[in-house]
Motif scaffolding. Structure first.
Motif, PDB file in Angstrom:
ATOM      1  N   ALA A 170       4.269  11.052 -14.437  1.00  0.00           N
ATOM      2  CA  ALA A 170       2.946  11.729 -14.496  1.00  0.00           C
ATOM      3  C   ALA A 170       2.599  12.548 -13.173  1.00  0.00           C
ATOM      4  O   ALA A 170       2.074  13.666 -13.238  1.00  0.00           O
ATOM      5  N   MET A 171       2.879  11.635 -12.265  1.00  0.00           N
ATOM      6  CA  MET A 171       2.446  12.455 -10.989  1.00  0.00           C
ATOM      7  C   MET A 171       3.301  13.682 -10.484  1.00  0.00           C
ATOM      8  O   MET A 171       2.535  14.667  -9.968  1.00  0.00           O
TER       9      MET A 171
ATOM     10  N   LEU B 262       0.762  -1.314  -0.019  1.00  0.00           N
ATOM     11  CA  LEU B 262       0.083   0.011  -0.042  1.00  0.00           C
ATOM     12  C   LEU B 262       0.839   1.054   0.001  1.00  0.00           C
ATOM     13  O   LEU B 262       1.891   1.108   0.469  1.00  0.00           O
ATOM     14  N   ILE B 263       0.408   2.174  -0.690  1.00  0.00           N
ATOM     15  CA  ILE B 263       1.004   3.613  -0.523  1.00  0.00           C
ATOM     16  C   ILE B 263       0.202   4.530   0.311  1.00  0.00           C
ATOM     17  O   ILE B 263      -0.883   4.652   0.066  1.00  0.00           O
ATOM     18  N   PHE B 264       0.952   5.453   0.998  1.00  0.00           N
ATOM     19  CA  PHE B 264       0.349   6.407   1.885  1.00  0.00           C
ATOM     20  C   PHE B 264       0.370   7.872   1.400  1.00  0.00           C
ATOM     21  O   PHE B 264       1.719   7.951   1.129  1.00  0.00           O
ATOM     22  N   GLY B 265      -0.504   8.403   1.215  1.00  0.00           N
ATOM     23  CA  GLY B 265      -0.292   9.866   0.711  1.00  0.00           C
ATOM     24  C   GLY B 265      -0.917  10.060  -0.864  1.00  0.00           C
ATOM     25  O   GLY B 265      -0.584  11.103  -1.347  1.00  0.00           O
ATOM     26  N   LEU B 266      -1.441   9.054  -1.339  1.00  0.00           N
ATOM     27  CA  LEU B 266      -1.869   9.427  -2.373  1.00  0.00           C
ATOM     28  C   LEU B 266      -3.133  10.364  -2.891  1.00  0.00           C
ATOM     29  O   LEU B 266      -3.618  10.511  -2.019  1.00  0.00           O
ATOM     30  N   PRO B 267      -3.091  10.844  -4.096  1.00  0.00           N
ATOM     31  CA  PRO B 267      -3.777  12.192  -4.283  1.00  0.00           C
ATOM     32  C   PRO B 267      -5.299  11.924  -3.897  1.00  0.00           C
ATOM     33  O   PRO B 267      -5.891  10.887  -4.254  1.00  0.00           O
ATOM     34  N   GLY B 268      -6.020  12.651  -3.126  1.00  0.00           N
ATOM     35  CA  GLY B 268      -7.305  12.692  -3.189  1.00  0.00           C
ATOM     36  C   GLY B 268      -7.800  12.113  -1.658  1.00  0.00           C
ATOM     37  O   GLY B 268      -8.757  12.222  -1.578  1.00  0.00           O
TER      38      GLY B 268
ATOM     39  N   ASN C  78      -1.586  20.787  -8.902  1.00  0.00           N
ATOM     40  CA  ASN C  78      -2.242  21.016  -8.003  1.00  0.00           C
ATOM     41  C   ASN C  78      -1.622  20.211  -6.725  1.00  0.00           C
ATOM     42  O   ASN C  78      -2.323  19.206  -6.325  1.00  0.00           O
ATOM     43  N   SER C  79      -0.834  20.849  -6.121  1.00  0.00           N
ATOM     44  CA  SER C  79      -0.192  20.231  -4.982  1.00  0.00           C
ATOM     45  C   SER C  79      -1.202  20.001  -3.858  1.00  0.00           C
ATOM     46  O   SER C  79      -1.009  19.320  -2.956  1.00  0.00           O
ATOM     47  N   GLY C  80      -2.473  20.979  -3.773  1.00  0.00           N
ATOM     48  CA  GLY C  80      -3.285  20.769  -2.746  1.00  0.00           C
ATOM     49  C   GLY C  80      -4.230  19.407  -2.708  1.00  0.00           C
ATOM     50  O   GLY C  80      -4.786  19.151  -2.123  1.00  0.00           O
TER      51      GLY C  80
END
Ligand code: SF4
Length: 319
Positions: A234-235, A195-201, A242-244
Motif C-alpha cells: 500500500a505504501m 524502529l523504521i526511519f523515513g516513515l511518511p510525515g 505523494n512522494s513529497g
C-alpha cells in the motif's frame, strides 16, 4: 579516544551485537529464522485486513523457512545453511520472525517455543511481535522460560509518534509499545525494539528525537532500518501518489543520520542493526546499489572514527 574501552566493555565505538554475544556466550551466535505459521491481528480481520502499509513479510524471510515445515525442521535446515556460510557458528538462536509470534493461545506458544528450544544447537529464542499481541499470562510463561534459556522479545515499535502509526495503518499506539516493554522488562525478560526511519510525515528532526524518547525505555537491544518502499505494498501506491510526504534517505544521508542518532542513544543499548535489506527485485526505492551488511558496518565504523564519535556521545540521561 579510538583505543579506549567504552562503557559497554570493548573498543568498538558502538555497543555492537556481535561483541555482546561473545561476552554472553563466549563465541559467535547465529540466528535461524522461523515461520511458525502465525498471522497478525492487522491481517486476519481482528484489527484490519490490509496490514501495515509497508508490510510484505516475504521481503525479509529467508528461503529455508516456510510455515508448511515443522519448526524443528526449519531450524535444522537453517543451521545447515548457516554452517556452510559461517564455519565458526556452533550455537544458534531460534528467531521467530514472520508476522506476530506471540499471537496465539499460550498452549500453542509453549509447544512451538519448547520444540525450538529442544532442537540440538539452539541456545535461546528471539521472539518478534507486536506490542498489542502480548498479555500477562504470556509474559509470565515467557518469564519462566527465560530462567532456563536466553530469551528476548522484540517489539515492532516502528515509530514513537501516533500520527505516523496511524498513517502507516499500524493499529497500535506508542503508549501500547511502552506498556508492553515495561511489563516485559519488569518480569526479567530481555526486550528489544525495532524502529523504521523515513516513515511518511516525519521530519529528520523528529526521527532524531526518537533516540532520546526510546533511551528512557528499559530496552536491551535495538534494531533500526531505513524505509525501503517495497513493490506491491500500500505504501508504494501512496509514494507514487505523494512522494513529497516521504523523507527517504540516500546512503550518505543515512550514514550521517545514523551517527547523529546513536550519539543521542543510551550507550547501554546493544545495537543489533541499523540498516535493513530487502531483495533488490522487491525494492521500488530507494536503492543503495546494494551494499552488503558487512560493508555497511565498515563504512559506519570508519565514519565514527573520522568524526571521533561514539554511541551515547550526546546522550543526556536526564532529558
Ligand atoms: S508488519 Fe507485522 S504487524 Fe504489520 S501487518 Fe505485517 S506482520 Fe502484521
Amino acid at each position: 579516544m579510538s583505543k579506549n574501552v567504552y562503557s559497554w566493555g570493548h573498543e568498538r565505538r558502538f555497543n555492537a551485537y556481535s561483541n555482546y554475544f561473545k561476552k554472553e556466550f563466549g563465541e559467535r551466535i547465529q540466528k535461524v529464522s522461523i515461520d511458525a505459521g502465525f498471522t497478525c491481528p492487522n491481517r486476519d480481520g481482528t484489527l484490519g485486513w490490509g496490514g501495515c502499509t509497508f508490510c510484505i513479510n516475504e521481503a525479509f524471510s529467508p528461503s529455508y523457512c516456510t510455515a508448511d515445515k515443522p519448526v524443528s525442521q526449519q531450524i535444522m535446515e537453517g543451521i545447515d545453511f548457516h554452517r556452510k556460510r559461517y564455519r565458526r557458528a556452533h550455537k544458534f538462536l531460534a528467531y521467530f520472525q514472520a508476522y506476530s509470534n506471540t499471537y496465539a493461545p499460550v498452549d500453542r506458544l509453549k509447544a512451538l517455543y519448547e520444540e525450538a528450544l529442544t532442537t540440538p544447537g539452539i541456545v535461546g529464542l528471539v521472539i518478534g511481535t507486536r506490542p498489542d499481541c502480548i498479555d500477562l499470562e504470556k509474559l509470565n510463561y515467557i518469564s519462566e522460560l527465560s530462567k532456563e534459556a536466553y530469551v528476548i522479545i522484540e517489539y515492532g515499535i516502528e515509530s514513537c509518534y501516533n500520527h505516523t502509526l496511524e498513517k502507516i495503518n499500524r493499529k497500535h499506539t506508542y503508549e501500547q509499545s511502552v506498556k508492553a516493554i515495561n511489563e516485559t522488562a519488569k518480569r526479567g525478560i530481555r526486550v528489544g525494539a525495532h524502529l523504521i526511519f523515513g516513515l511518511p510525515g516525519e521530519t529528520r528532526e523528529q526521527m532524531l528525537d526518537e533516540a532520546a524518547i526510546i533511551s528512557k525505555l528499559p530496552l536491551n537491544n535495538v534494531k533500526f532500518h531505513q524505509l525501503q518502499i517495497i513493490k506491491g505494498t500500500a505504501m508504494e501506491k501512496q509514494y507514487l501518489e505523494n512522494s513529497g510526504d516521504f523523507q527517504l534517505f540516500t546512503w550518505d544521508e543515512y550514514l550521517d543520520f545514523s551517527i547523529r542518532f546513536i550519539e543521542r542513544l543510551n550507550p547501554e543499548f546493544v545495537i543489533e542493526r541499523f540498516t535493513g535489506e530487502a531483495h533488490p527485485d522487491m525494492i521500488a526505492g530507494p536503492r543503495w546499489f546494494m551494499k552488503r551488511t558487512d560493508q555497511i558496518l565498515l563504512l559506519f565504523e570508519k565514519r565514527l572514527d573520522e568524526l571521533n564519535s561514539w554511541q551515547g556521545k550526546n546522550y543526556n540521561p536526564t532529558a
